[in-house]
Scaffold this active site. Structure first.
Site, PDB file in Angstrom:
ATOM      1  N   LYS A  27      -4.836  13.368  -3.125  1.00 19.49           N
ATOM      2  CA  LYS A  27      -5.077  12.063  -2.486  1.00 19.49           C
ATOM      3  C   LYS A  27      -3.713  11.396  -2.371  1.00 19.49           C
ATOM      4  O   LYS A  27      -3.242  10.729  -3.284  1.00 19.49           O
ATOM      5  CB  LYS A  27      -6.026  11.233  -3.361  1.00 19.49           C
ATOM      6  N   GLU A  61      -1.862   6.268   1.242  1.00 13.24           N
ATOM      7  CA  GLU A  61      -2.406   5.997   2.579  1.00 13.24           C
ATOM      8  C   GLU A  61      -1.338   5.404   3.503  1.00 13.24           C
ATOM      9  O   GLU A  61      -1.577   5.228   4.684  1.00 13.24           O
ATOM     10  CB  GLU A  61      -3.629   5.077   2.474  1.00 13.24           C
ATOM     11  N   ARG A  62      -0.146   5.096   2.950  1.00 10.61           N
ATOM     12  CA  ARG A  62       0.887   4.501   3.808  1.00 10.61           C
ATOM     13  C   ARG A  62       1.672   5.550   4.585  1.00 10.61           C
ATOM     14  O   ARG A  62       2.191   5.284   5.653  1.00 10.61           O
ATOM     15  CB  ARG A  62       1.862   3.673   2.958  1.00 10.61           C
ATOM     16  N   SER A 113       2.564   3.136  -9.658  1.00  8.55           N
ATOM     17  CA  SER A 113       2.997   1.976 -10.450  1.00  8.55           C
ATOM     18  C   SER A 113       2.285   1.977 -11.817  1.00  8.55           C
ATOM     19  O   SER A 113       1.208   2.559 -11.972  1.00  8.55           O
ATOM     20  CB  SER A 113       2.679   0.693  -9.682  1.00  8.55           C
ATOM     21  N   CYS A 136      11.720   5.891  -7.980  1.00  8.47           N
ATOM     22  CA  CYS A 136      11.398   5.565  -9.367  1.00  8.47           C
ATOM     23  C   CYS A 136      12.610   5.783 -10.259  1.00  8.47           C
ATOM     24  O   CYS A 136      12.649   5.315 -11.380  1.00  8.47           O
ATOM     25  CB  CYS A 136      10.248   6.419  -9.854  1.00  8.47           C
TER      26      CYS A 136
END
Ligand code: NAD
Length: 498
Positions: free
Chosen positions: A173, A176-177, A226, A281
């Site tokens: 998954k 979605e961006r 996050s 990150c």
């Protein structure tokens, strides 16, 4: 407008859900596609396909799995350019930067090409008279990955090659961006000979994530994103009995000692702070100037920040692209404003930057804040944008204390020529990945990647040897092959060796 679909059981499918989400081109600010957002029923279809595929893939030979990985690796090389453009168009990052993430992700596939070696069990001969013991590691079943926007290919590659090479099947998954890279990868796997259903992509938002976390057919979940969502995923996933690894956010400090070569250190801090518009990150978001290094360091950093060319990721000569969304741009601008209000010096201010011809793009220029202190919001938040804060400490001990008091512990670095100070720093900071004169110490694929404290929820770093461990279960078999029918009768004491 393009509609980005799921990839389930070897084919694209719109699924049953009626919801879609927008996919933007961050350089223009316009919507370029929409992506289907899964319902629980779509997740169930993907998990069912993966469970069916596991029946044979879980039993496939190591040779077959390695051959697929070698072929997949070659396809990643052959399609690097196309893939880099696809990533840049949805994420906004510079093409060369996108190539970099493809190469670093590909290194995990290279590790997976040698899975036969990494998955070797152990054997102990004659642990008791006529008794041997061997151990092996077996796959878990259907594993799932939930990934962030900032590395749309590399972070999923930390997961699925390891899961698949160890004999599992996988449901990804992605964010979605920037969803397209994952579908591209699915097609490359199919071309590499991976059977249908072994690798599936389900697009979606929280609804899809919850359906994965609650699905009884999913054995393990790998999450990167996050910290609040990492914590949520870990709690909900483990509550439903799954194995969960959950990597979270970061606030990475780079300490510069007075003896460091300031030009060298500033070059690396600049690249690590503003590369990918600070959306890594392992980005350096805090420079810690020790002793009297501060004023000179800030001067050099300011010069270098002002030299950065900001523009569309696919334009030649661009050093830094836009941030991913309009909301991310606003968050960066707010962070600089609050830093100024709370007493930091805004040495370089990127808030007003516009890129001619791309006025609606999600651009924000590099910002440099000086004299930042731990109480300020700009220090406490993970800004995740092109903002470098400089904090000042009197000694290395104070620098270590500052880092250790920070809730995050992903990466850190020290710039110095003093081996003793560097060694002590490495031993005393409570951070998972440390660079000595190296600003973004992302471990190679044959080590594992993972931070400490709020940067990793649970106890499992990702890929490399830890990836093998995470995606498999240990089994120990104790065997005896009696060669006579003689028996000394049933013994009721706890078995001991003889
Ligand atoms: P995010 O946490 O918003 O999203 C990550 C994933 O979680 C996405 O797939 C998203 O769809 C899903 N998600 C978002 N909100 C959710 C919710 N409320 N419930 C369930 N699922 C949800 O992260 P992001 O903005 O995509 O990525 C940036 C973050 O990822 C930064 O904090 C960055 O530090 C972190 N990150 C960490 C690492 C690492 O290795 N530690 C690597 C890359 C990125």
């Amino acid at each position: 407008m393009t509609s980005i679909q799921h990839w389930i059981n070897g084919a694209g499918t719109p699924g049953v859900a009626s919801r879609t989400g927008p996919v933007f081109n961050p350089a223009t600010g316009t919507q370029q596609a929409d992506v289907v957002l899964a319902d629980p029923a779509d997740v169930d279809t993907a998990v069912t396909a993966a469970a069916k595929a596991f029946e044979s893939w879980g039993d496939s030979s190591l040779t077959q799995r390695q051959r697929v990985m070698f072929a997949f690796r070659e396809l990643l090389v052959r399609h690097e350019d196309e893939l880099a453009r696809l990533i840049s168009a949805e994420h906004g990052k510079v093409i060369d930067d996108a190539r970099g993430e493809i190469v670093r992700g590909r290194e995990v596939v290279e590790y997976a090409c040698g899975i036969a070696e990494a998955l070797k069990g152990s054997f102990s001969d004659q642990v008791s008279s006529g008794v041997d013991v061997h151990s092996l590691r077996q796959p878990l079943g259907v594993c799932a990955g939930i990934t962030p926007f900032n590395f749309p290919i590399m972070v999923p590659l930390w997961m699925h090659p390891m899961a698949i090479a160890t004999g599992n099947t996988f449901v990804l998954k992605p964010s979605e961006r920037d969803p397209s890279a994952s579908n591209f990868v699915a097609e490359l796997y199919a071309e590499a000979g991976l059977p249908d259903g072994v690798f599936n992509v389900v697009h979606g938002d929280r609804t899809a994530v919850d359906a994965i976390l609650d699905h009884p057919g999913v054995a393990a979940v790998s999450f990167v994103g996050s910290t609040p969502i990492a914590r949520y995923v870990h709690e909900r996933g483990t509550a439903s009995g799954k194995r969960v690894q959950a990597l979270g956010g970061a606030k990475n400090h780079a300490v510069v000692l007075p003896d460091a070569d300031l030009e060298f250190a500033a070059d690396h801090l600049t690249a690590a702070a503003y590369g990918s518009a600070g959306q890594r990150c392992m980005a350096v978001s805090v420079g810690v100037a020790v002793g009297d290094a501060g004023d000179d360091l800030v001067d050099v950093l300011a010069r270098k920040a002002n030299e950065i060319t900001v523009g569309p990721g696919d334009a030649p000569g661009t050093d830094m692209g836009p941030v991913v969304t309009a909301e991310a741009r606003r968050r960066v601008i707010d962070a600089v404003r609050s830093g100024a209000e709370q007493g930091a010096d805004v040495v370089v201010d990127g808030r007003e930057l516009t890129v001619p011809g791309h006025e609606d793009g999600f651009f924000v220029g590099p910002s440099l804040l000086d004299k930042v202190t731990p109480e300020m919001d700009a220090y406490q938040q993970e800004i995740f944008g092109p903002v470098l804060s400089v904090a000042r400490t009197g000694t290395v001990d104070e620098a270590i204390e500052l880092i250790n008091n920070n809730p995050y512990g992903n990466g850190t670095a020290i710039f110095t020529g003093d081996g003793h100070a560097a060694r002590r720093f490495g031993r005393e900071v409570s951070v998972g990945m440390i660079g000595v004169n190296v600003p973004i110490p992302v471990p190679m694929s044959y080590y594992s990647f993972g931070g400490w404290k709020d940067s990793l929820i649970g106890d499992s770093p990702i890929h490399g040897p830890e990836g093998v461990r995470f995606y498999t279960r240990n089994k120990v078999i104790t065997s005896r092959w009696p060669h006579t029918s003689r028996t000394s009768g049933a013994a009721f004491h706890f078995p001991t060796t003889s």
